[in-house]
Write an enzyme that holds these catalytic residues in place. Structure first.
Site, PDB file in Angstrom:
ATOM      1  N   GLY A  12       0.715  -1.185  -0.034  1.00 21.35           N
ATOM      2  CA  GLY A  12      -0.067  -0.041   0.202  1.00 21.35           C
ATOM      3  C   GLY A  12       0.699   1.230   0.118  1.00 21.35           C
ATOM      4  CB  SER A  13       4.395   2.274  -0.645  1.00 20.58           C
ATOM      5  OG  SER A  13       4.479   1.647  -1.978  1.00 20.58           O
ATOM      6  CG  ASN A  14       1.773   3.284  -5.625  1.00 21.86           C
ATOM      7  OD1 ASN A  14       2.287   4.057  -6.264  1.00 21.86           O
ATOM      8  ND2 ASN A  14       2.463   2.235  -5.710  1.00 21.86           N
ATOM      9  CG  LEU A  87     -11.021  -9.573 -13.850  1.00 17.59           C
ATOM     10  CD1 LEU A  87      -9.920  -9.139 -14.659  1.00 17.59           C
ATOM     11  CD2 LEU A  87     -11.164 -10.842 -14.636  1.00 17.59           C
ATOM     12  CB  VAL A  88     -12.461  -4.638 -11.554  1.00 23.11           C
ATOM     13  CG1 VAL A  88     -13.676  -4.166 -11.025  1.00 23.11           C
ATOM     14  CG2 VAL A  88     -11.074  -4.340 -10.709  1.00 23.11           C
ATOM     15  CG  ASN A 102      -4.350  -1.378 -12.165  1.00 27.54           C
ATOM     16  OD1 ASN A 102      -4.104  -1.398 -11.286  1.00 27.54           O
ATOM     17  ND2 ASN A 102      -3.774  -2.066 -13.247  1.00 27.54           N
ATOM     18  CG  HIS A 104       0.664  -3.165 -15.417  1.00 25.32           C
ATOM     19  ND1 HIS A 104      -0.010  -4.160 -14.666  1.00 25.32           N
ATOM     20  CD2 HIS A 104       1.675  -3.581 -15.984  1.00 25.32           C
ATOM     21  CE1 HIS A 104       0.957  -5.372 -14.949  1.00 25.32           C
ATOM     22  NE2 HIS A 104       1.883  -4.788 -15.953  1.00 25.32           N
TER      23      HIS A 104
HETATM   24  C1  GAR Z   1       2.827  -1.619  -7.614  1.00 25.53           C
HETATM   25  O1  GAR Z   1       4.194  -1.479  -7.924  1.00 25.53           O
HETATM   26  C2  GAR Z   1       1.840  -1.351  -8.587  1.00 25.53           C
HETATM   27  O2  GAR Z   1       2.209  -0.893  -9.777  1.00 25.53           O
HETATM   28  C3  GAR Z   1       1.893  -2.824  -8.719  1.00 25.53           C
HETATM   29  O3  GAR Z   1       2.026  -3.640  -7.347  1.00 25.53           O
HETATM   30  C4  GAR Z   1       2.759  -2.713  -6.709  1.00 25.53           C
HETATM   31  C5  GAR Z   1       1.972  -2.348  -5.299  1.00 25.53           C
HETATM   32  O4  GAR Z   1       3.245  -1.815  -4.456  1.00 25.53           O
HETATM   33  N1  GAR Z   1       0.569  -3.459  -9.264  1.00 25.53           N
HETATM   34  C6  GAR Z   1       0.392  -4.376 -10.095  1.00 25.53           C
HETATM   35  O5  GAR Z   1       1.535  -5.163 -10.134  1.00 25.53           O
HETATM   36  C7  GAR Z   1      -1.010  -4.544 -10.599  1.00 25.53           C
HETATM   37  N2  GAR Z   1      -0.837  -5.511 -11.605  1.00 25.53           N
HETATM   38  P1  GAR Z   1       2.564  -0.973  -3.119  1.00 25.53           P
HETATM   39  O6  GAR Z   1       1.472  -1.806  -2.672  1.00 25.53           O
HETATM   40  O7  GAR Z   1       3.559  -0.517  -2.097  1.00 25.53           O
HETATM   41  O8  GAR Z   1       1.686   0.209  -3.802  1.00 25.53           O
END
Ligand code: GAR
Length: 187
Positions: A12-14, A87-88, A102, A104
């Site tokens: 969840g850092s994003n 998948l949503v 989303n 990616h």
């Molecule tokens: C992020 O790098 C995001 O782009 C990726 O998961 C990571 C989550 O990091 N998403 C995917 O791979 C979706 N297919 P976070 O939990 O630290 O935000």
């Protein structure tokens, strides 16, 4: 006014970066963080950020009205997937047309689809000896990673990079650009 629900499966850092970025912007409110995993670190971040969080099972997500009802209760009008791996389902896509975004961690259409998430993506980029990678922010449709692209940002990969350093570069791109891209479409 954007009432945004964040869906996340992992660290969840994003999610945290988005909430902090928009903290002083009255056009954005984050009333809820949702996760498919009771062990996801994003739940601790939600507590720290003072945002209510809920978790749900596969059955609740795909075979019940629970999530839709909760989103309606919180007057959610926008959804961000920030590291969300399921998948949503169609009922959500239909309820939020062009309102689910989303991120990616690669330059789609490369390295997208089921199973392509997190380190799997960066490992594949390394295995293919790519010289660049990046991020793709896109609307969500009925298929994994196939919705229309809003923006891509790339970065270089050096021969000495490994999947971990590639992940770090991509995360830095995400932190810098994802909130600004959201602001550009919904701000
Ligand atoms: C992020 O790098 C995001 O782009 C990726 O998961 C990571 C989550 O990091 N998403 C995917 O791979 C979706 N297919 P976070 O939990 O630290 O935000």
């Amino acid at each position: 006014m954007n009432n945004v629900a964040i869906f996340a499966s992992g660290s969840g850092s994003n999610a945290e970066n988005l909430v902090r970025f928009f903290a002083s912007n009255p056009q954005f409110c984050f009333p809820l963080i949702l996760s498919n995993s009771t062990k996801a670190y994003v739940l601790e971040r939600a507590t720290k950020l003072n945002i209510p969080s809920i978790t749900f099972t596969r059955d609740e997500f795909y075979n019940s009205h629970k999530i839709n009802d909760i989103l309606i209760q919180h007057q959610i009008n926008s959804i961000i997937l920030a590291g969300f791996l399921w998948l949503v389902p169609p009922y959500l896509i239909d309820a939020y047309p062009q309102r689910i975004v989303n991120i990616h961690p690669a330059l789609l259409p490369k390295y997208g689809g089921k199973g392509m998430y997190g380190m799997n993506v960066h490992q594949a980029v390394k295995d293919n000896k790519d010289t660049e990678t990046g991020i793709t922010v896109h609307y969500v449709n009925h298929e994994y990673d196939k919705g229309s692209i809003i923006k891509q940002v790339s970065c270089k990969i050096e021969p000495q990079d490994n999947p971990e350093t590639i992940a770090e570069k991509v995360h830095q791109l995400e932190y810098e650009h994802f909130p600004k891209i959201i602001e550009s479409i919904w701000g």
